[in-house]
Motif scaffolding. Structure first.
Motif, short mmCIF file in Angstrom:
data_model
loop_
_atom_site.label_atom_id
_atom_site.label_comp_id
_atom_site.label_asym_id
_atom_site.label_seq_id
_atom_site.Cartn_x
_atom_site.Cartn_y
_atom_site.Cartn_z
N ALA A 1 8.15 -2.29 3.90
CA ALA A 1 8.30 -1.24 4.90
C ALA A 1 9.65 -0.55 4.76
CB ALA A 1 8.15 -1.84 6.30
N GLU B 1 0.87 5.48 9.62
CA GLU B 1 1.08 4.12 9.12
C GLU B 1 -0.09 3.23 9.49
OE1 GLU B 1 4.81 2.37 10.19
OE2 GLU B 1 4.17 0.41 9.48
N GLU B 2 -0.56 3.40 10.72
CA GLU B 2 -1.69 2.61 11.24
C GLU B 2 -2.92 2.78 10.34
OE1 GLU B 2 -1.08 0.79 13.75
OE2 GLU B 2 -3.09 -0.01 14.12
N GLN C 1 7.31 -8.84 2.76
CA GLN C 1 6.60 -7.66 3.25
C GLN C 1 7.50 -6.76 4.09
OE1 GLN C 1 3.15 -6.69 2.60
NE2 GLN C 1 3.71 -8.04 0.93
N ARG D 1 0.84 -1.19 0.00
CA ARG D 1 0.00 0.00 0.00
C ARG D 1 0.87 1.24 0.00
NH1 ARG D 1 -5.13 1.31 1.27
NH2 ARG D 1 -6.61 -0.39 1.59
N LYS E 1 -2.39 1.37 6.76
CA LYS E 1 -2.37 -0.10 6.78
C LYS E 1 -3.79 -0.65 6.87
CE LYS E 1 1.54 -2.50 8.84
NZ LYS E 1 2.14 -2.73 10.17
N LYS E 2 -4.60 -0.02 7.73
CA LYS E 2 -5.97 -0.51 7.92
C LYS E 2 -6.89 -0.08 6.79
CE LYS E 2 -6.12 -0.67 12.97
NZ LYS E 2 -6.45 0.22 14.10
N PHE F 1 3.75 0.68 2.64
CA PHE F 1 3.10 0.04 3.76
C PHE F 1 2.73 -1.40 3.42
CE2 PHE F 1 2.41 4.57 3.90
CZ PHE F 1 2.92 4.88 5.14
N PRO F 2 3.15 -2.35 4.28
CA PRO F 2 2.83 -3.75 4.00
C PRO F 2 1.33 -3.99 4.07
CG PRO F 2 4.11 -3.51 6.04
CD PRO F 2 3.95 -2.15 5.49
N ILE F 3 0.85 -4.98 3.33
CA ILE F 3 -0.58 -5.23 3.36
C ILE F 3 -0.95 -6.29 4.39
CG2 ILE F 3 -1.24 -4.46 1.06
CD1 ILE F 3 -1.00 -7.51 0.32
N ARG F 4 0.04 -7.04 4.89
CA ARG F 4 -0.33 -7.99 5.95
C ARG F 4 0.61 -7.87 7.13
NH1 ARG F 4 -1.21 -13.29 2.42
NH2 ARG F 4 -2.14 -12.05 0.81
N SER G 1 -5.09 6.42 -0.44
CA SER G 1 -4.01 5.45 -0.52
C SER G 1 -4.34 4.49 -1.64
CB SER G 1 -3.85 4.70 0.80
OG SER G 1 -4.83 3.72 0.93
#
Lengths: 274, 348
Positions: free
Chosen positions: A266, A223-224, A262, A103, A227-228, A271-274, A234
């Protein structure tokens, strides 16, 4: 001469051996080039029998290479267009396989003295297309909004245009500056400025919280939140394949989606997806 | 003549001939290089005049955007009716109107419906250049006059090289100075709405133009025969009267040439305007609004443009316009004005 011979002897097995190696070609998005290269480098050190070749050129270039059969994986920083899917279907009777690999978020900057702290996507669009030109229309001071952005050769420009402006044209008053740093610097010195770009840390600016629509909660580009999937500006970074992966290709994709792969996401600033 | 003398003489001739040929070859090579560059720029811009060459490309783009109809309709419903009007206009451009598409008033090359109107860029270039000349002209001419007529020898000794040193200043440094310091100073002093604007860019540009105007004007003033000033002084005119009413008028063609060459320099300068003008393609004559110049547009967009695309050809077409304008102006300065200068003093 001696040196040359030794070099040739060293290289010979490499050249000869490459015939037995599986080659995976990756082509597409310039945004993803660095990330894709990192993946390839790290993967090749642990899998010496596999060669991953990465080239850029842009999302569209990668997808047309996928359609023409000249690449195994197409990197794209946007979803495939219906027209491209159609072409793929005509040739391979498949709509392609989409793999979300990471992401990427885009921040909107305001001057730190600006009373405005959050905007909706529609408001940002109206500001950048020139429909709203005064801060008081979005709850700020009675002052003209000064638009800063990137040059039209930049991927960030296109991303913002496609995702926030929904393909509408930027207002002619947009001042295009070279690089995110220049945009941040301009906004930091301009109390009525607004700018956009990647994550940046500078005195004098603040991040604008963005709400998906009127009434919805606004989120800051942390980031939080990215990510969510709460922060609305995004995008996913995709990999496209012609068909369900098998063999070496499957192993490579699985590795990219694994914690090892992943982790590199970062490290390269996405941003990682998992 | 002894045989040995003849040989050395012959050798000398060979060396001389070789040296001459090499120098001649180098001169022709550089001329050929310039001609080839010209040919290249013109050739890359040429497809614009044969829209049919884009036909294949255009129709594919057009088809692609047609399948995207729904999304564009969304955008239109949110926008104003004027957006729809632009759409129709640029659809014409995309179906292959070629060069006629460059007369529009909007520069939106990266768009679903690209608009390649050059009017804001042309106006932008002239606006910034004129502002630069407005500052650099009087400053350059007056300082040249001061150095030739009034400055004491010691002051002249370092003032002249100092101004000429400014010509060697990297333009990116001037641009950066304008971007970070000059822009803020001007905004606070004049209470400007836009930090980066034509005035800031023009003022920064004048720093690059002053040395040119200064140097050439100074040369022209020095070329005025001493007899003229001496006659004026002998008739009882003051230093000031002699400089302004005798020397300066006599050097007019040279001063004009310096202004024209300064214009050419300012018109083609890229880095300073790219950094200091804000690069917004506005169609306006207001000197304190941001502008986008032709040179900055090429500088910013050429790197990422799709080769062979309309956008690519349009950028080269801008290059052709820049070339024609600067060539005409520099040519006028070189041939016409210099000729007059020579006739005036040579014959007299």
């Amino acid at each position: 001469m001696k040196k040359f011979l030794i070099l040739a002897m060293l290289l010979l097995p490499v050249v000869a051996g490459s015939k037995d190696k599986a080659i995976i070609t990756v082509k597409g998005s310039d945004t993803m080039v660095i990330l894709a290269q990192r993946w390839a480098e790290v993967y090749m050190t642990s899998h010496p029998d596999i060669t991953v070749q990465v080239t850029g050129g842009g999302s569209g270039v990668g997808i047309s290479a996928l359609i023409n059969g000249t690449t195994d994986i197409a990197n794209a920083s946007r979803p495939m267009k219906p027209g491209e899917r159609e072409k793929l279907k005509q040739r391979y009777n498949s709509l392609g396989v989409e793999v979300k690999t990471a992401r990427d978020g885009l921040s909107v900057y305001l001057h730190s003295d600006n009373p405005v702290t959050s905007l909706t996507l529609d408001q940002i669009k109206a500001i950048y297309t020139g429909l709203i030109t005064n801060w008081k229309d979005v709850g700020g001071n009675d002052a003209k909004i000064i638009l800063y952005g990137r040059e039209n050769s930049s991927g960030t420009y296109v991303y913002f245009k496609d995702n926030v402006l929904q393909s509408a044209d930027f207002a002619p008053a947009l001042q295009s500056l070279p690089g995110t740093a220049a945009v941040v610097n301009a906004v930091a010195k301009d109390p009525n400025g607004i700018g956009f770009g990647g994550a940046a840390y500078a005195k004098g600016i603040k991040y604008c919280a963005v709400a998906a629509k009127t009434g919805a909660p606004a989120y800051e580009p942390t980031e939080e939140n990215i990510k969510k999937g709460l922060y609305p500006i995004s995008r996913f970074l995709y990999m496209y394949l012609r068909s369900k992966p098998t063999g070496a290709l499957k192993e490579y994709i699985d590795w990219i989606l694994s914690p090892d792969g992943q982790k590199l996401v970062a490290e390269t600033g996405y941003f990682p997806i998992r | 003549m002894s045989p040995s003398e003849d040989i050395t003489h012959h050798r000398f001739r060979v060396v001389e001939w070789t040296g001459e040929t090499i120098i001649r070859l180098v001169a022709f090579l550089s001329l050929a290089a310039i001609l080839l560059i010209l040919l290249f720029v013109f050739r890359e811009a040429a497809p614009l005049f044969h829209p049919s060459e884009f036909a294949a490309l255009d129709s594919s783009i057009y088809q692609a955007s047609e399948t995207y109809g729904e999304i564009e309709d969304d955008a239109l419903s949110l926008g104003t009716s004027s957006t729809a009007g632009q759409g129709i206009y640029s659809a014409e451009v995309m179906t292959g109107d070629g060069v006629s598409g460059t007369f529009g008033s909007q520069w939106q090359p990266v768009s679903d419906r690209p608009k390649y109107g050059l009017a804001p860029l042309i106006i932008g270039s002239f606006k910034v250049t004129l502002i630069a000349l407005l500052f650099a002209g009087p400053l350059g001419i007056l300082s040249a006059l001061f150095v030739t007529a009034f400055a004491p020898k010691a002051l002249k000794g370092w003032l002249k090289p100092a101004v000429e040193l400014l010509a060697g200043f990297p333009s990116v440094v001037i641009g950066f100075f304008a971007l970070t310091i000059l822009a803020s100073v001007l905004q606070t002093l004049l209470g400007l709405q836009f930090r980066l604007n034509a005035l800031t860019g023009g003022l920064a540009l004048s720093l690059a133009v002053i040395p040119i105007i200064f140097t050439i004007t100074e040369d022209a003033l020095n070329a005025v025969p001493k007899s003229l000033s001496e006659a004026s002084l002998a008739l009882g005119a003051s230093k000031w009267q002699t400089a302004v009413f005798v020397a300066l008028p006599a050097a007019t063609p040279g001063v004009l040439a310096s202004l024209l060459l300064g214009f050419g320099r300012a018109f083609g300068e890229t880095m300073i305007v790219l950094m200091a003008t804000g690069n917004a393609a506005l169609l306006s004559l207001n000197p304190v609004e941001p502008v986008r110049t032709m040179s900055a547009t090429i500088g910013a967009e050429m790197a990422e443009v799709v080769f062979g695309d309309i956008h690519y050809s349009v950028l080269f077409f801008i290059g052709v316009i820049l070339f024609i304008v600067t060539f005409t102006i520099n040519g006028a300065a070189e041939f016409y004005v210099r000729q007059r200068l020579r006739r005036r003093f040579g014959g007299g």
